[in-house]
Design a protein around this motif. Structure first.
Motif, PDB file in Angstrom:
ATOM      1  N   THR A  10    -102.228 -11.116  18.500  1.00  0.00           N
ATOM      2  CA  THR A  10    -101.265 -11.377  17.416  1.00  0.00           C
ATOM      3  C   THR A  10     -99.870 -10.866  17.786  1.00  0.00           C
ATOM      4  O   THR A  10     -98.870 -11.387  17.301  1.00  0.00           O
ATOM      5  CB  THR A  10    -101.704 -10.733  16.077  1.00  0.00           C
ATOM      6  N   TYR A  11     -99.812  -9.835  18.641  1.00  0.00           N
ATOM      7  CA  TYR A  11     -98.504  -9.308  19.034  1.00  0.00           C
ATOM      8  C   TYR A  11     -97.751 -10.297  19.931  1.00  0.00           C
ATOM      9  O   TYR A  11     -96.518 -10.309  19.946  1.00  0.00           O
ATOM     10  CB  TYR A  11     -98.656  -7.943  19.717  1.00  0.00           C
ATOM     11  N   LEU A  12     -98.510 -11.089  20.677  1.00  0.00           N
ATOM     12  CA  LEU A  12     -97.859 -12.124  21.499  1.00  0.00           C
ATOM     13  C   LEU A  12     -97.244 -13.171  20.575  1.00  0.00           C
ATOM     14  O   LEU A  12     -96.135 -13.658  20.806  1.00  0.00           O
ATOM     15  CB  LEU A  12     -98.878 -12.768  22.442  1.00  0.00           C
ATOM     16  N   ALA A  13     -97.983 -13.510  19.519  1.00  0.00           N
ATOM     17  CA  ALA A  13     -97.474 -14.495  18.552  1.00  0.00           C
ATOM     18  C   ALA A  13     -96.263 -13.923  17.813  1.00  0.00           C
ATOM     19  O   ALA A  13     -95.267 -14.622  17.576  1.00  0.00           O
ATOM     20  CB  ALA A  13     -98.587 -14.873  17.570  1.00  0.00           C
ATOM     21  N   LEU A  14     -96.350 -12.628  17.497  1.00  0.00           N
ATOM     22  CA  LEU A  14     -95.213 -11.960  16.838  1.00  0.00           C
ATOM     23  C   LEU A  14     -93.968 -12.049  17.712  1.00  0.00           C
ATOM     24  O   LEU A  14     -92.866 -12.338  17.230  1.00  0.00           O
ATOM     25  CB  LEU A  14     -95.562 -10.484  16.576  1.00  0.00           C
ATOM     26  N   SER A  15     -94.166 -11.824  19.000  1.00  0.00           N
ATOM     27  CA  SER A  15     -93.033 -11.831  19.914  1.00  0.00           C
ATOM     28  C   SER A  15     -92.367 -13.216  19.952  1.00  0.00           C
ATOM     29  O   SER A  15     -91.137 -13.324  19.947  1.00  0.00           O
ATOM     30  CB  SER A  15     -93.533 -11.417  21.295  1.00  0.00           C
ATOM     31  N   ASN A  16     -93.194 -14.263  19.974  1.00  0.00           N
ATOM     32  CA  ASN A  16     -92.630 -15.623  19.930  1.00  0.00           C
ATOM     33  C   ASN A  16     -91.856 -15.845  18.636  1.00  0.00           C
ATOM     34  O   ASN A  16     -90.788 -16.451  18.631  1.00  0.00           O
ATOM     35  CB  ASN A  16     -93.757 -16.667  19.997  1.00  0.00           C
ATOM     36  N   LEU A  17     -92.424 -15.358  17.540  1.00  0.00           N
ATOM     37  CA  LEU A  17     -91.739 -15.504  16.248  1.00  0.00           C
ATOM     38  C   LEU A  17     -90.377 -14.820  16.298  1.00  0.00           C
ATOM     39  O   LEU A  17     -89.360 -15.400  15.898  1.00  0.00           O
ATOM     40  CB  LEU A  17     -92.590 -14.897  15.114  1.00  0.00           C
ATOM     41  N   LEU A  18     -90.353 -13.592  16.830  1.00  0.00           N
ATOM     42  CA  LEU A  18     -89.097 -12.835  16.854  1.00  0.00           C
ATOM     43  C   LEU A  18     -88.043 -13.532  17.698  1.00  0.00           C
ATOM     44  O   LEU A  18     -86.875 -13.622  17.318  1.00  0.00           O
ATOM     45  CB  LEU A  18     -89.340 -11.410  17.383  1.00  0.00           C
ATOM     46  N   TYR A  19     -88.479 -14.038  18.841  1.00  0.00           N
ATOM     47  CA  TYR A  19     -87.494 -14.694  19.693  1.00  0.00           C
ATOM     48  C   TYR A  19     -87.006 -16.004  19.067  1.00  0.00           C
ATOM     49  O   TYR A  19     -85.803 -16.308  19.087  1.00  0.00           O
ATOM     50  CB  TYR A  19     -88.004 -14.933  21.123  1.00  0.00           C
ATOM     51  N   SER A  20     -87.943 -16.753  18.487  1.00  0.00           N
ATOM     52  CA  SER A  20     -87.553 -18.031  17.870  1.00  0.00           C
ATOM     53  C   SER A  20     -86.611 -17.795  16.695  1.00  0.00           C
ATOM     54  O   SER A  20     -85.670 -18.559  16.478  1.00  0.00           O
ATOM     55  CB  SER A  20     -88.789 -18.799  17.400  1.00  0.00           C
ATOM     56  N   CYS A  21     -86.870 -16.739  15.943  1.00  0.00           N
ATOM     57  CA  CYS A  21     -85.954 -16.389  14.850  1.00  0.00           C
ATOM     58  C   CYS A  21     -84.555 -16.158  15.409  1.00  0.00           C
ATOM     59  O   CYS A  21     -83.571 -16.696  14.882  1.00  0.00           O
ATOM     60  CB  CYS A  21     -86.429 -15.116  14.137  1.00  0.00           C
ATOM     61  N   ALA A  22     -84.467 -15.397  16.476  1.00  0.00           N
ATOM     62  CA  ALA A  22     -83.152 -15.084  17.059  1.00  0.00           C
ATOM     63  C   ALA A  22     -82.433 -16.364  17.482  1.00  0.00           C
ATOM     64  O   ALA A  22     -81.234 -16.528  17.270  1.00  0.00           O
ATOM     65  CB  ALA A  22     -83.318 -14.132  18.232  1.00  0.00           C
ATOM     66  N   GLU A  23     -83.184 -17.259  18.080  1.00  0.00           N
ATOM     67  CA  GLU A  23     -82.606 -18.533  18.529  1.00  0.00           C
ATOM     68  C   GLU A  23     -82.055 -19.327  17.336  1.00  0.00           C
ATOM     69  O   GLU A  23     -80.996 -19.957  17.432  1.00  0.00           O
ATOM     70  CB  GLU A  23     -83.709 -19.332  19.256  1.00  0.00           C
ATOM     71  N   LEU A  24     -82.753 -19.253  16.206  1.00  0.00           N
ATOM     72  CA  LEU A  24     -82.339 -20.010  15.014  1.00  0.00           C
ATOM     73  C   LEU A  24     -81.373 -19.232  14.123  1.00  0.00           C
ATOM     74  O   LEU A  24     -81.016 -19.675  13.040  1.00  0.00           O
ATOM     75  CB  LEU A  24     -83.576 -20.387  14.181  1.00  0.00           C
ATOM     76  N   LYS A  25     -81.008 -18.031  14.571  1.00  0.00           N
ATOM     77  CA  LYS A  25     -80.141 -17.134  13.789  1.00  0.00           C
ATOM     78  C   LYS A  25     -80.773 -16.795  12.439  1.00  0.00           C
ATOM     79  O   LYS A  25     -80.125 -16.787  11.389  1.00  0.00           O
ATOM     80  CB  LYS A  25     -78.730 -17.734  13.592  1.00  0.00           C
ATOM     81  N   ILE A  26     -82.064 -16.529  12.530  1.00  0.00           N
ATOM     82  CA  ILE A  26     -82.803 -16.022  11.373  1.00  0.00           C
ATOM     83  C   ILE A  26     -83.135 -14.569  11.696  1.00  0.00           C
ATOM     84  O   ILE A  26     -83.529 -14.253  12.824  1.00  0.00           O
ATOM     85  CB  ILE A  26     -84.093 -16.851  11.146  1.00  0.00           C
ATOM     86  N   ASP A  27     -82.943 -13.708  10.719  1.00  0.00           N
ATOM     87  CA  ASP A  27     -83.207 -12.289  10.972  1.00  0.00           C
ATOM     88  C   ASP A  27     -84.665 -11.944  10.716  1.00  0.00           C
ATOM     89  O   ASP A  27     -85.358 -12.623   9.945  1.00  0.00           O
ATOM     90  CB  ASP A  27     -82.288 -11.436  10.085  1.00  0.00           C
ATOM     91  N   ALA A  28     -85.096 -10.878  11.372  1.00  0.00           N
ATOM     92  CA  ALA A  28     -86.506 -10.499  11.260  1.00  0.00           C
ATOM     93  C   ALA A  28     -86.671  -9.002  11.450  1.00  0.00           C
ATOM     94  O   ALA A  28     -85.855  -8.358  12.111  1.00  0.00           O
ATOM     95  CB  ALA A  28     -87.322 -11.246  12.326  1.00  0.00           C
TER      96      ALA A  28
END
Ligand SMILES: Cc1cc2nc3c(=O)[nH]c(=O)nc-3n(C[C@H](O)[C@H](O)[C@H](O)COP(=O)(O)O)c2cc1C
Length: 209
Positions: A135-153
């Motif tokens: 799940t931490y790998l999935a979390l990491s993808n989420l965090l990076y994708s958020c950054a790319e979309l300028k969504i905070d997390a």
């Protein structure tokens, strides 16, 4: 923006702007980025909840160190790992792989049996730790994708998994909350966004051999 600029832009958001909501089309991208995450054998032994219900989040906040991100963010993403071994998970995966790759179940039987053997070798504690790691790998993808979309997390471990398991009825599904993330938009009053990043220097973190 390049990779490093995205990574420097993001930070663990402490104060979200409760008035700003993530648009559905961005949410779809975030879900797909989680879906595309790597996982051991490709099994994806987890489920991910996106929670926007206000009342539910007020309840969860009580068991999340009273952190305001839980109620102020646009969504709370709860990563839940499977905690009971089940050959069905492997059979379902093999069936899906067979369908996706247009190959016969028979051809994939050896791979399925290999995965089942490897899972049998793990104690239940090792199995639960292993599924939580995914799940931490999935979390990491989420965090990076958020950054790319300028969504905070804000990734968060400051919560009581047992309480989440009860409130969200996870135990009866053979799941347990492993890690969560609040996602939304930063408040301009969040001073943390202006802090410099505390990171080990490159020479201490890496060694080339
Ligand atoms: C697994 C994990 C759990 C975390 N739990 C919390 C938390 O409960 N609350 C919080 O405010 N920050 C939490 N953080 C954020 C970290 O403190 C933060 O990522 C770290 O200090 C680096 O700062 P940066 O993300 O702003 O660059 C967590 C981070 C990770 C990766």
């Amino acid at each position: 923006m390049n990779v490093l600029e995205n990574l420097k832009w993001r930070y663990a958001t402490k104060k979200f702007d409760p008035s700003r909501k993530i648009e559905d089309h961005s949410l779809d991208v975030l879900k797909e980025s989680i879906q595309l995450s790597v996982s051991s054998f490709g099994l994806q032994l987890y489920k991910v909840l996106f929670i926007k219900d206000k009342e539910l989040r007020e309840e969860l906040k009580k068991f999340s160190w009273q952190q305001n991100q839980i109620t102020d963010a646009s969504y709370i993403v709860v990563f839940c790992n499977y905690i009971k071994k089940s050959e069905e998970h492997v059979d379902e995966f093999i069936a899906l792989k067979s369908y996706t790759e247009q190959s016969s179940i028979e051809d994939l039987r050896g791979y399925g049996d290999f995965i089942k053997t490897k899972i049998k070798e793990k104690s239940i504690k090792e199995y639960q730790h292993w599924t939580a790691l995914q799940t931490y790998l999935a979390l990491s993808n989420l965090l990076y994708s958020c950054a790319e979309l300028k969504i905070d997390a804000c990734p968060m471990e400051g919560f009581i998994p047992e309480k989440y398991n009860d409130i969200l009825k996870l135990s009866e599904q053979g799941l347990s909350a492993s890690v969560i993330a609040a996602i939304g938009y930063r408040s301009d009053k969040d001073k943390t966004q202006y802090y410099s990043k505390t990171r080990k220097p490159i020479h201490k973190l890496f060694e080339e051999i």
